[in-house]
Every structure is written in structure tokens, then in C-alpha cells.
Design a protein around this motif. Structure first.
Motif, mmCIF file in Angstrom:
data_model
loop_
_atom_site.group_PDB
_atom_site.id
_atom_site.type_symbol
_atom_site.label_atom_id
_atom_site.label_comp_id
_atom_site.label_asym_id
_atom_site.label_seq_id
_atom_site.Cartn_x
_atom_site.Cartn_y
_atom_site.Cartn_z
ATOM 1 N N ILE A 425 22.442 124.999 137.462
ATOM 2 C CA ILE A 425 21.496 124.760 138.569
ATOM 3 C C ILE A 425 20.934 123.341 138.464
ATOM 4 O O ILE A 425 20.855 122.612 139.459
ATOM 5 N N ASN A 426 20.522 122.952 137.216
ATOM 6 C CA ASN A 426 19.959 121.618 137.012
ATOM 7 C C ASN A 426 20.968 120.526 137.342
ATOM 8 O O ASN A 426 20.612 119.460 137.852
ATOM 9 N N LYS A 427 22.249 120.806 137.063
ATOM 10 C CA LYS A 427 23.294 119.800 137.313
ATOM 11 C C LYS A 427 23.442 119.523 138.796
ATOM 12 O O LYS A 427 23.775 118.412 139.218
ATOM 13 N N ASN A 428 23.160 120.537 139.604
ATOM 14 C CA ASN A 428 23.296 120.379 141.054
ATOM 15 C C ASN A 428 22.155 119.573 141.674
ATOM 16 O O ASN A 428 22.318 118.997 142.753
ATOM 17 N N ILE A 429 20.990 119.524 140.979
ATOM 18 C CA ILE A 429 19.832 118.857 141.593
ATOM 19 C C ILE A 429 19.426 117.571 140.864
ATOM 20 O O ILE A 429 18.571 116.839 141.360
ATOM 21 N N LEU A 430 20.054 117.285 139.696
ATOM 22 C CA LEU A 430 19.684 116.105 138.923
ATOM 23 C C LEU A 430 20.849 115.140 138.818
ATOM 24 O O LEU A 430 22.015 115.550 138.844
ATOM 25 N N ASP A 431 20.510 113.846 138.647
ATOM 26 C CA ASP A 431 21.571 112.872 138.378
ATOM 27 C C ASP A 431 22.040 113.053 136.947
ATOM 28 O O ASP A 431 21.368 113.687 136.126
ATOM 29 N N GLU A 432 23.185 112.466 136.639
ATOM 30 C CA GLU A 432 23.828 112.701 135.344
ATOM 31 C C GLU A 432 22.953 112.227 134.183
ATOM 32 O O GLU A 432 22.840 112.909 133.154
ATOM 33 N N TYR A 433 22.297 111.065 134.339
ATOM 34 C CA TYR A 433 21.471 110.508 133.256
ATOM 35 C C TYR A 433 20.286 111.429 132.951
ATOM 36 O O TYR A 433 20.025 111.766 131.792
#
Length: 707
Positions: A425-433
Motif C-alpha cells: 500500500i505504501n509503495k503505491n502512495i510514496l516515492d521510491e526514496y
């Protein structure tokens, strides 16, 4: 501790009883001894009082006789008064008349005698002399100065002795008549006449006043009395000890026969029991002749059969009880934690971070599966971590996470997810860094139970994690209870902060209006707030106190809103009446800031920032540590800013000149006006203070930019 046998316990009890009885006997003898001593002393005192009375009568009669005697009538006086040895008269030329007549040595000079000299000096004298030429028979002499000479009487040598013989308690060897100066005028032992010392060790002295200058002194031999009663006490102790030994032996035999021996028989019988595994019974095979012991043995055999039969069921029941106890203990701890959190909701000074640190710790302690956890807030699309346990909170707090608040609307309530699901879920809403930073700061887990309290401006996120398979139904219910409490505190805190913020901004606007007459730029209150908080931090204030001073220092002159405009706007010098009114702006601050604990520090600043450390300030003339430290901080900053600012009545001063005036003084400002500790810190960090002032004045600090 190893258990003792009944025989040893009885021996110990006997020993304690023996010691106790011995101590009681000694105490009783001691009390009795003291009482007898006091009684004997009282009897002696009574006899001595009677002796004093009789001696006093004899001496008084002799003195009255001297007052009335006719010099030519010695014979009739002598025959009338039985106690007289001699009566005599010495003329001023030294000639002596005496009755009964005796041969007086040619070298006898009465003027050299004590009775003559003292009567001549004092009018009346009581002393001693001798009734014979060889000076072997001392007598009491009473003499009086009359016209043309000295009149004297020698009492018979046995007059005192005859009185003493009537009293049984008095030892005639230990009694003396002495004068005020310590001179002995009567003693049974003729060798004791003269001065007497009362410093002899081992004696108690009883002193009785006979008349104005004469005392009866009795030497009370303490050692003799002690020896007498010690012997008596030892005799009583020996008799009581013999009686106790006889009683002890009788009771020992009785207890041994009727108590110890039967108990030992039962003990031996129980040690010789047999266990029959087949029929599960235990029985005693020894018997004794005591009915009660036999009854105990029979009852024991019956009871042990029942105990063995139920022991297996008891073991099973014990396991269940342990489980129930652990469950009840867990529930009890949960209630304690919940009550503690509820009571802290109304603590105004408790920050959001402090409260949620306590809540998260209690949550993890209460839920058995919980191992790690975190609490974060979503404010204006910024995701901020407040606290964490088991994760790296320092890393998490440094991460700047921007998230659309509407995203969390779908997760409102309680959710249980795996580590992998959550980070997907976090990967979908946050940038990679940001995603990688979040993963570094988070300790891995198997499952997480999270709660989201969503609102458009603020959202609260609580999560606890475990490496176990799942959270129990009971743990989910406990989690819901804690979340309800956290929601109440969160919403109440937000509402309180809103109210306080509105009130503070209103007060700040009033302060700006009040300062507006002197401060054209409107930056004075902000400079005072920033520099005051800087000083507070350097002095050693905590983060919360520094923030409060920064927030409330700008309100220092808020009371000026009540001072008439004509005084505030006056360009020339104020009259004494106007100055007195101007000084009241400190007290006027109470109208706005009093009766609210939230503004307590603000009121201290406004009320006392014109007080001087040496007591020369206003409105109350406080001095030293009577002045709140926050007011003393704002005082020095207020004066520094006033010196550096341009006013209608003065030009602006340089930083160097303002510093010199504060540290060295001028016609209005003196170093003695300031708290020495604050003045020292101000001088030490004066360059940093200059930079802060210049930045605000140039509009370079956030919140202080010029419009």
C-alpha cells in the motif's frame, strides 16, 4: 529455615519464660527497693523536720532571753532556763561577768573570740565555743551586742544530743548544725568543728533551714543504704529463684508427659506409614494410649483415602485456575492502564506526544501478541510520526511524507494486514526514496493491527505489530477500547488547541495595538518573544518552557490597552500623575490574563517585567528571587529592544551602545536592575542576540517578515 521439633520449641519457650520471669523479678525488686528508699527518706525527713523545730525553739528562746535579761539578774535567769551552761556579759573595756562563776585565765581576752566579734559586727551571732579551758567540750554560743558590751549564753553541751536521741531514724554521727558560710557549730564528733565540705563521694546531703543563718545538715550514707537493700534484694531473688526452679521442674515433667511424648508418638506413627498403590490408601500402623491422638490417627487414615482419590482432579483444577488467574491479572492490568489514560485526558500541560507515548506503551504491555507499535498523525497532507516502540523513531521522524489525506478515508477504523500488504500500500502512495526510508525505520513483523481516526484536516493512525500468527478476538476488543480513549484525547486536544490559539491570537492583536503607539514597524513584540526564548534556552529551560516564553513574552505590555491614548501618544515628558497611570499597565494585564491557568506564565511576565532585581522597580517593589525568572528574562530583552528602536523621543542606538548601557548603566538603566545570572548569559551571547534582532528587523525570520 529448617523446621524445629516440638521438643526444641518447648525448650526455647521455657528459656524465654525463664529470662522474662528473671527480668520481671529484678524489675519488681528494683521498684520495691526504690519505694523503700523513698519511704525511709520520707520518714527521715519527718524526723529531721521535728529536730529542726525543737532546735529552732531552743535558739529562739535563747535569743528572746538575751533581749529581756537584766545584767544584774543572771542567777534567776540561769535557774529558770534549764538549757544554759553559762550566761555572761563583756563590757566594752573587756571586763567579763559570768554566771556560774568560774576561774578565768589571766590571758583570756573575750574580744578575740568569734562570738564577741560577730555580735559586735552583726548585732546577734550564733557560733560555737568551749565550756572548758582545755577546749574539749564544745557548746553553741548565742551572743548579742547591747549597750556598753556583749551579752552571751552558752547552751549546755548535751542539749542537741538529747533531742537527737529521741529519733530512731537519725544517726547522731551524721548530723551537723552549720552556718551559711559552711562553719560547723555542732557535731557529735568534736574533731569536726570548723568548715565542712559537702563534696564527699557516696553521700546524699539533706539540708534544713533552722533560722536565718543556721542550717541542719544530715549526711545520708547512700552506700550503706544500697548495701542494706542489695542484701535484702539478693535474699528475695534467691528465694524466688528456688521457687521458680521447683515450679519449672514440675511443669517440665507435666508438659513432657502430657504433650511432648504423645506428639512424638504421633510423629513416629506418621513416619512409619505404608502406601498401597493398588487401593490408593495411606494408613498409620502405630497406636498410643492417648484417646485424642488415636482419634487423630483414625481420622487421618480416613481423610488420606479421600485426598488420594481427589488429588488427580485437583491437579487438573489447578491448571485451570492458573489460566484463569493469568487472564484475570491481564484484565486487571488493562483496566488500570485504561483508567490511567482516562485521568490524563484532562491534563492541560500534557502534550500530544507525551500522552501517546504513554498510550502506546500501555497498549503493547496489555495486548499479549503486541511486540512493536507506532502512532502517527496526518496533518495537512503531511504524515508525521509521533512515537514508536521497537522501530527507529529518530529515522521515522526525519522522513517527510506527503500523502493525500483522502487516501486514509478508505482505511477508517480497525484493519489487520501483513507486513507485505502494508508496504505494498505504501509503495503505491510514496516515492521510491521515501518508501525505502520508511522501510529502514520500520522493524519487520508478521501482522499489524492498525486504526485510523479520519478527518479532513487531522487524522490519527495507531498501529501495533506482532510476529505471531494473529491477534485474538480479546486483543482486538482491547485495541478498540484504547483507540476510543485515544480518539477522545485527540479530539479534545485539537479543540482545546483551537480555543487557546484563538484566544492567544486575540491577545496578541491587543498587544500589537497596545505597542503600536511606540512601535511603528510592529516588530517589537516579536523581537522580544524570539530573544526571550533564546535566553531561556541558554539559561537551561526545557523545550516546553522555552516555547511558552516565546509564545507569551509578546504579551508583556498587553495592559497598555487600558491606558488612555492621550498618555500613550504624548510626545513630551509625562507628568507624575500620568507616569503613575502608565505604570498601572502591568496591573491592568490581570483583566485579560487572570483566572486562566493557561496564561499563568503570560500574566507573570506582564505583571512583573518592570520589577528590578534590587527592589527599585514597580508595581510591587519585588527584589531578588521574588521576581519570576520569566519576567526577569523579558525585562532585559524589553529594555534592549527599546534602546535599539527608534522612538518619538529618541533615536535608535547601536547594539554596542545598548549593551554598554545594560552592563554599565546610564542615568536610567543600572546593571543592578537585572538578575545577575540572566545578565551574565545576555552578555555572553550578546552577538547571537544582535543577529536575531537584525534578522527580525530585516524580515529574515519566519513569522516576522515585514509586509
Amino acid at each position: 529455615m529448617k523446621p524445629k521439633k516440638i521438643k526444641d520449641i518447648i525448650k526455647t519457650i521455657r528459656l524465654y519464660i525463664t529470662i522474662t520471669i528473671f527480668i520481671l523479678i529484678v524489675i519488681i525488686i528494683g521498684i520495691s527497693y526504690k519505694a523503700e528508699i523513698e519511704e525511709e527518706k520520707l520518714k527521715l525527713e519527718n524526723e529531721l523536720n521535728n529536730v529542726v523545730l525543737e532546735i529552732n525553739i531552743i535558739i529562739d528562746n535563747a535569743i528572746r532571753l538575751l533581749n529581756n535579761v537584766e545584767i544584774d539578774d543572771f542567777e534567776s535567769v540561769y535557774k529558770f532556763y534549764d538549757n544554759i551552761e553559762y550566761i555572761y556579759f563583756v563590757k566594752d573595756d573587756g571586763n567579763i561577768s559570768i554566771y556560774p562563776q568560774i576561774n578565768i585565765p589571766t590571758n583570756f581576752n573575750p574580744k578575740e573570740k568569734k562570738w564577741y566579734i560577730e555580735a559586735l559586727e552583726n548585732g546577734t551571732a550564733i557560733t560555737y565555743s568551749y565550756s572548758d579551758v582545755e577546749k574539749t567540750i564544745p557548746v553553741i554560743t548565742i551572743s548579742k551586742h547591747v549597750n556598753n558590751g556583749i551579752l552571751g549564753i552558752d547552751l549546755k553541751s548535751n542539749v542537741i544530743f538529747d533531742i537527737l536521741l529521741k529519733y530512731k531514724k537519725i544517726d547522731i554521727n551524721n548530723i551537723y548544725l552549720v552556718k551559711e558560710n559552711g562553719e560547723i557549730i555542732y557535731s557529735y564528733d568534736n574533731n569536726n568543728y570548723g568548715k565542712y565540705s559537702m563534696e564527699n563521694m557516696g553521700f546524699l546531703y539533706i539540708r534544713k533551714k533552722v533560722n536565718k543563718d543556721i542550717y541542719l545538715l544530715y549526711k545520708y550514707d547512700i552506700k550503706h543504704i544500697n548495701n542494706k537493700y542489695i542484701k535484702k534484694g539478693i535474699s528475695v531473688l534467691i528465694i524466688l529463684s528456688i521457687l521458680y526452679i521447683l515450679l519449672y521442674n514440675f511443669t517440665r515433667k507435666y508438659i513432657d508427659k502430657n504433650f511432648i511424648i504423645p506428639i512424638e508418638k504421633v510423629e513416629n506413627a506418621m513416619q512409619n506409614f505404608n502406601y498401597n498403590a493398588k487401593d490408593k490408601t495411606i494408613y498409620l500402623n502405630n497406636k498410643c494410649n492417648i484417646y485424642e491422638i488415636n482419634s487423630i490417627v483414625e481420622s487421618f487414615n480416613v481423610l488420606t483415602s479421600t485426598i488420594i482419590a481427589s488429588s488427580f482432579n485437583f491437579k487438573l483444577a489447578t491448571d485451570e485456575i492458573k489460566k484463569m488467574y493469568n487472564s484475570l491479572e491481564s484484565i486487571n492490568n488493562m483496566f488500570i492502564n485504561i483508567i490511567s489514560l482516562i485521568t490524563k485526558i484532562d491534563e492541560k500541560d500534557l502534550s500530544l506526544e507525551e500522552y501517546y507515548k504513554i498510550l502506546l506503551k500501555n497498549l503493547i504491555d496489555t495486548i499479549p501478541e503486541a511486540e512493536t507499535g507506532s502512532i502517527s498523525i496526518l496533518e495537512n497532507n503531511n504524515w508525521i510520526y509521533v512515537t514508536a516502540i521497537g522501530h527507529d523513531i529518530n529515522k521515522l521522524k526525519k522522513i517527510k511524507i506527503e500523502v493525500d489525506s483522502k487516501f486514509f478515508k478508505n482505511y477508517n477504523g480497525i484493519k489487520i494486514t501483513t507486513y507485505k500488504e502494508l508496504f505494498n500500500i505504501n509503495k503505491n502512495i510514496l516515492d521510491e526514496y521515501t518508501y525505502n526510508l520508511l522501510k529502514e525505520g520500520t522493524k519487520s513483523f508478521h501482522k499489524a493491527m492498525s486504526y485510523v481516526n479520519y478527518s479532513e484536516k487531522f487524522s490519527l493512525l495507531i498501529s501495533i505489530e506482532t510476529n505471531k500468527d494473529d491477534f485474538s478476538e480479546n486483543s482486538i476488543n482491547v485495541f478498540k477500547a484504547f483507540n476510543s480513549i485515544s480518539k477522545i484525547f485527540f479530539e479534545k486536544k485539537l479543540e482545546l488547541d483551537k480555543i487557546q490559539d484563538i484566544y492567544f491570537k486575540f491577545a496578541e492583536k491587543l498587544a500589537s495595538v497596545a505597542e503600536g503607539y511606540d512601535d511603528i514597524t510592529g516588530k517589537h513584540i516579536y523581537r522580544v518573544g524570539e530573544i526571550s526564548s533564546f535566553l531561556a534556552k541558554k539559561i537551561g529551560y526545557g523545550e516546553k518552557e522555552v516555547e511558552k516564553i516565546k509564545k507569551f513574552a509578546p504579551l508583556h505590555d498587553i495592559g497598555k490597552i487600558y491606558v488612555p491614548n492621550k498618555i500613550l501618544n504624548k510626545e513630551g515628558k509625562l507628568t507624575s500623575e500620568e507616569w503613575e497611570e502608565m505604570k498601572k499597565h502591568t496591573i491592568y494585564a490581570k483583566k485579560l490574563l487572570d483566572n486562566d491557568n493557561y496564561f499563568e506564565l503570560a500574566l507573570n511576565i506582564a505583571l512583573y517585567h518592570h520589577e528590578n532585581f534590587d527592589g527599585s522597580g514597580y508595581p510591587f517593589g519585588l527584589k531578588g528571587d521574588q521576581i519570576p525568572i520569566e519576567a526577569a528574562i523579558v525585562k532585559i530583552v524589553d529594555i534592549y529592544d527599546a534602546l535599539r528602536s527608534k522612538r518619538s523621543y529618541k533615536e535608535e542606538f547601536t547594539h554596542e551602545l545598548a549593551l554598554k548601557i545594560i552592563t554599565s548603566g546610564d542615568d536610567r538603566v543600572k546593571p543592578e536592575h537585572f538578575n545577575p545570572k540572566i545578565l551574565e548569559v545576555f552578555e555572553k551571547y550578546n552577538d547571537e542576540i544582535r543577529k536575531i534582532w537584525d534578522k527580525i528587523n530585516g524580515g529574515e525570520i519566519d513569522g516576522y517578515k515585514s509586509s
